[in-house]
Design a protein around this motif. Structure first.
Motif, short mmCIF file in Angstrom:
data_model
loop_
_atom_site.label_atom_id
_atom_site.label_comp_id
_atom_site.label_asym_id
_atom_site.label_seq_id
_atom_site.Cartn_x
_atom_site.Cartn_y
_atom_site.Cartn_z
N ASP A 73 78.35 40.06 26.87
CA ASP A 73 77.01 40.63 27.03
C ASP A 73 77.10 41.99 27.74
O ASP A 73 76.83 42.11 28.93
N VAL A 75 75.27 44.64 27.26
CA VAL A 75 73.95 45.22 27.58
C VAL A 75 73.50 44.77 28.96
O VAL A 75 73.03 45.60 29.77
N ARG A 79 72.90 47.16 32.32
CA ARG A 79 71.63 47.14 33.05
C ARG A 79 71.85 46.82 34.53
O ARG A 79 71.29 47.46 35.42
#
Length: 280
Positions: A73, A75, A79
């Motif tokens: 993951d 992303v 973030r």
């Protein structure tokens, strides 16, 4: 481990032999058969009988083999890095473990069901060859080899929508679940409806096989559809006489929508009934 049947699942002798052969050979058991013949339920019942936890991976047309191993993951990590989250320092926090990873790292032996493998892309089985053969795979993000602590008992089901590659078939033990004959079907019905009256059972079985044996059907009714139909007959309290005409000619059974699932087959059956009535 040896599978000797289950009180909730009517397994033929050759099916039990196939399950035990796959256990002995330590190979995946590839089970084919018509939809509704109990392929998925077989894995559930064997796992229950052998007291193994069951992990299930239901395949869709968009499923990729990598999803069964793990997904990274990136992303979420990006973030979190923008928010200054301490979790970003450990990449393991962003590895989503797939069912094969879970099966390989389980502390006790497990059963693993890869359901309807033929729904996926043709390359899907080839992408799992090494993992299912050697029971290991490499995680590039964490730079570690994930090896199976205990070899899982693997069940793979297929509805024959696509041909599977020869290299994949070579690594499996194969069993085709034949459609049950009348005697086996009565045993299956007896498991699900132990108190069913013999008169209703006989009438329902005759009607079911009459419908199933009708030439030209696009989709023949399956075992699961017979069980659904019987459940409806009991719920509506429909008597045995309503399932067959008095002179034993073919008639449209009540709640036929539980058995026939498209307008072409319903129309074909109605034409047959009409022709029978004209010939009286």
């Amino acid at each position: 481990m040896k599978f000797q049947g289950s009180s909730n699942y009517v397994a033929t002798q050759d099916l039990m032999l196939s399950v035990n052969a796959a256990i002995t050979l330590k190979r995946p058991l590839l089970v084919k058969g018509e939809p509704g013949t109990g392929k998925t339920m077989l894995a559930e019942e064997v796992a229950t009988a052998l007291k193994l936890p069951l992990l299930q991976w239901h395949i869709k047309s968009t499923t990729k083999a990598q999803q069964g191993l793990y997904e990274y993951d990136a992303v979420s990590r990006l973030r979190d890095s923008q928010l200054g989250d301490e979790r970003v320092k450990d990449i393991h926090n962003y590895i989503v473990k797939g069912v094969l990873w879970q099966a390989f790292t389980a502390e006790q032996p497990v059963a693993l069901l890869i359901d309807e493998i033929d729904k996926a892309d043709i390359e899907f089985p080839n992408d799992l060859l090494r993992e299912l053969d050697r029971m290991e795979f490499y995680c590039y993000e964490t730079r570690e080899m994930i090896k199976a602590r205990h070899r899982p008992l693997v069940f793979i089901t297929s509805n024959n929508e696509k041909e599977l590659p020869d290299a994949f078939l070579r690594r499996c033990f194969f069993h085709y679940i034949k459609f049950p004959d009348a005697e086996t079907m009565q045993k299956i019905v007896g498991v699900h409806f132990p108190g069913l009256k013999q008169e209703l059972l006989s009438a329902a079985m005759k009607t079911f096989f009459d419908v199933r044996n009708l030439p030209g059907l696009k989709k023949k009714p399956s075992t699961s559809e017979l069980l659904d139909w019987l459940k409806l007959l009991l719920a509506e309290d429909i008597p045995a006489e309503a399932l067959q005409s008095k002179d034993d000619k073919v008639a449209v059974p009540p709640l036929v929508g539980a058995l026939l699932k498209n307008e072409q087959d319903v129309s074909l059956f109605e034409k047959l009934v009409f022709m029978n009535q004209r010939n009286r």
